[in-house]
Design a protein around this motif. Structure first.
Motif, PDB file in Angstrom:
ATOM      1  N   THR A   1       0.807  -1.226   0.000  1.00 24.36           N
ATOM      2  CA  THR A   1       0.000   0.000   0.000  1.00 24.36           C
ATOM      3  C   THR A   1       0.839   1.275   0.000  1.00 24.36           C
ATOM      4  O   THR A   1       0.351   2.329  -0.405  1.00 24.36           O
ATOM      5  N   GLY A   2       2.089   1.184   0.445  1.00 25.15           N
ATOM      6  CA  GLY A   2       2.917   2.378   0.588  1.00 25.15           C
ATOM      7  C   GLY A   2       3.490   2.874  -0.725  1.00 25.15           C
ATOM      8  O   GLY A   2       3.216   2.343  -1.808  1.00 25.15           O
ATOM      9  N   THR A   3       4.318   3.904  -0.636  1.00 27.22           N
ATOM     10  CA  THR A   3       4.907   4.530  -1.820  1.00 27.22           C
ATOM     11  C   THR A   3       5.936   3.616  -2.471  1.00 27.22           C
ATOM     12  O   THR A   3       6.767   3.005  -1.790  1.00 27.22           O
ATOM     13  N   VAL A   4       5.880   3.541  -3.798  1.00 24.98           N
ATOM     14  CA  VAL A   4       6.811   2.712  -4.567  1.00 24.98           C
ATOM     15  C   VAL A   4       7.815   3.617  -5.282  1.00 24.98           C
ATOM     16  O   VAL A   4       7.432   4.556  -5.989  1.00 24.98           O
ATOM     17  N   LEU A   5       9.092   3.341  -5.099  1.00 21.39           N
ATOM     18  CA  LEU A   5      10.153   4.001  -5.848  1.00 21.39           C
ATOM     19  C   LEU A   5      10.417   3.189  -7.108  1.00 21.39           C
ATOM     20  O   LEU A   5      10.641   1.973  -7.033  1.00 21.39           O
ATOM     21  N   VAL A   6      10.387   3.835  -8.251  1.00 24.22           N
ATOM     22  CA  VAL A   6      10.655   3.155  -9.524  1.00 24.22           C
ATOM     23  C   VAL A   6      11.972   3.671 -10.080  1.00 24.22           C
ATOM     24  O   VAL A   6      12.074   4.826 -10.512  1.00 24.22           O
TER      25      VAL A   6
END
Length: 282
Positions: free
Chosen positions: A8-13
């Motif tokens: 659910t948290g922020t994804v770094l791409v």
């Protein structure tokens, strides 16, 4: 950060402007996920060669898509991703989805480094992308009407970058993809000549296909002014990955998504319609 926050948290791409990274960003955003772009042009900037800047990029991140540039086979890549995985774990990241290369010994080393961590992981071990014909490598030669490649190249089960991104996005949402290594290919192996012929047919103009020795190809790249390190990477990949070891079709797309891979013919038809390859204007 709680272990379940990766879903659910922020994804770094990382590689957010690349062929797969851009598609992963789009897929995550469609799914309503918060995304941080990881690239040298982003703010804060991410650069594999500047680890002193990693902490700022990792702050508040739950999960990461890792696409190493230019390739996991270059000297120092395995050490760099290992250091990054360690720092990500220290920063509270709990999930890594790693883009890996099929048939590359160094990429498999990077996979093993990730598997040895305490992080939740999913590994996408991929064959060559359809999009290499339209978004990089071969686009300019196609537009010029002639492709020159080594005569050593075996057939390759090219895969659609859209399939790779779809699996990555799913891996950030569904725990059934946890600790899974997906060997990802298209549905059939094609020679480069067959792939180019399919493109030529779709755009209605000939594209000459010329085979030369690997050494003649190296000389040609050097004469074109291609940077030496890029020449060595391309020659290494052509001699290693495309020696026949990757010709068998794998079931990664079907395992991950429950459907067959996208077809090269459909990619060609779709891409030709955009006009990016030009056409027969006679």
């Amino acid at each position: 950060m709680a272990n379940d926050q990766w879903s659910t948290g922020t994804v770094l791409v990382l590689g957010a402007t690349g062929k797969t990274g851009r598609r992963v960003v789009e897929g995550l955003e469609r799914a309503g996920r918060k995304v941080r772009l990881g690239s040298r042009g982003a703010e804060p900037a991410f650069d594999w060669e500047k680890p002193e800047g990693w902490a700022a990029v990792l702050e508040g991140i739950a999960a990461i898509y890792v696409a190493y540039q230019p390739d996991l086979s270059v000297p120092g890549a395995v050490e760099a991703v290992g250091a990054f995985f360690h720092q990500a774990k220290q920063a509270g990241v709990t999930k890594i989805v790693l883009l890996s290369g099929r048939g590359e010994p160094e990429a498999e080393e990077a996979e093993q480094v990730l598997q040895a961590t305490e992080l939740d992981w999913t590994i996408l071990r991929c064959s060559w992308f359809f999009q290499n014909f339209s978004e990089s490598f071969f686009l300019d030669p196609i537009l010029a009407g002639e492709i020159v490649l080594p005569d050593t190249l075996a057939p390759e089960p090219f895969v659609d970058a859209d399939d790779i991104a779809e699996i990555a996005v799913a891996a950030f949402a569904d725990p059934r993809h946890s600790h899974q290594l997906y060997d990802i290919t298209g549905s059939q192996a094609l020679t480069f000549a067959e792939a180019v012929a399919a493109i030529a047919s779709a755009i209605g103009r000939p594209i000459a296909y010329k085979s030369v020795s690997l050494e003649a190809y190296r000389t040609d790249l050097n004469e074109q002014g291609v940077p030496a390190e890029v020449v060595e990477l391309v020659i290494y990949l052509f001699a290693t990955v495309l020696d026949g070891r990757n010709e068998p079709v794998a079931d990664g797309v079907e395992r991950a998504l429950g459907r067959s891979p996208r077809r090269f013919a459909d990619y060609v038809a779709r891409t030709a319609a955009t006009g990016i390859w030009g056409g027969n204007h006679a």
